[in-house]
Design an enzyme around this catalytic site. Structure first.
Site, short mmCIF file in Angstrom:
data_model
loop_
_atom_site.label_atom_id
_atom_site.label_comp_id
_atom_site.label_asym_id
_atom_site.label_seq_id
_atom_site.Cartn_x
_atom_site.Cartn_y
_atom_site.Cartn_z
CB ALA A 72 -0.92 0.00 1.22
CG ASP A 73 2.65 5.14 -1.61
OD1 ASP A 73 3.34 5.27 -0.57
OD2 ASP A 73 2.63 6.00 -2.50
CB THR A 74 -1.32 6.66 2.16
OG1 THR A 74 -2.02 5.42 2.28
CG2 THR A 74 -2.28 7.81 2.43
CB ALA A 109 -2.37 2.80 -4.61
#
Length: 192
Positions: A72-74, A109
């Site tokens: 995940a990436d934020t 994502a």
């Protein structure tokens, strides 16, 4: 198929959020360069970094039968600019000053990778900050909370007091969109 679940993230927030779903998982330590390519759209960047994290994690557990890796990436996005994690107090103060009194997007994502399959999701929330006095920004930065957080703030921490409006997912702004995570895991036959 019985999956063994792995989270490709050292983020304590992501780990806590995943635990909220009642899942058992192991944490993988991945090191991915989070650098936006010239001309790369913000949402494409967030998706790419999340996938690279999941892929790096899958490489670490390639010999594990049924391995399923979450990456995940934020990121915080304002005016097509991606605000990553502040490198120091000056950067944190500048980021918060630009977010003050304005709306920005927070994009999370999510990628699930198995040896023979992958699925992804994207959640974009809109967050509006109150107008912040310079003294309030400086006091917040002095707490140390902004460091290690995209956009220099933690919605689950003291910065909750800055937020006038949230349109989207609270867990996504924290770092892992739980609704999307649960739905993707269900597609792989994984449920709490």
């Amino acid at each position: 198929m019985n999956h063994r679940l792995f989270l490709a993230s050292r983020s304590p927030r992501r780990q806590d959020l995943l635990r909220q779903l009642g899942l058992t998982f192991q944490v993988l330590d991945v090191d991915i360069a989070e650098v936006r390519a010239p001309g790369e759209a913000p949402l494409d960047y967030v998706r790419r970094v999340a996938r690279e994290k999941a892929a790096a994690g899958l490489m670490q557990v390639a010999g594990v039968a049924g391995a399923l890796v979450i990456g995940a990436d934020t990121e915080v996005i304002l005016d097509d600019e991606v605000f990553g994690k502040p490198v120091d107090s000056v950067a944190a103060i500048a980021m918060l000053g630009r977010l003050s009194g304005r709306s920005h997007q927070v994009a999370s994502a999510l990628w699930l990778l198995a040896a023979d399959r992958e699925e992804s999701a994207l959640q974009v929330s809109t967050v509006r900050f109150d107008s912040l006095e310079p003294a309030a920004i400086a006091a917040y930065v002095a707490t140390g909370e902004p460091f290690g957080k995209a956009g220099a703030y933690a919605i689950q921490g003291r910065a909750a007091a800055f937020i006038r409006h949230l349109d989207g997912s609270h867990s996504s702004v924290m770092g892992l969109p739980l609704r999307e995570t649960a739905r993707l895991l269900a597609r792989f036959g994984v449920s709490p």
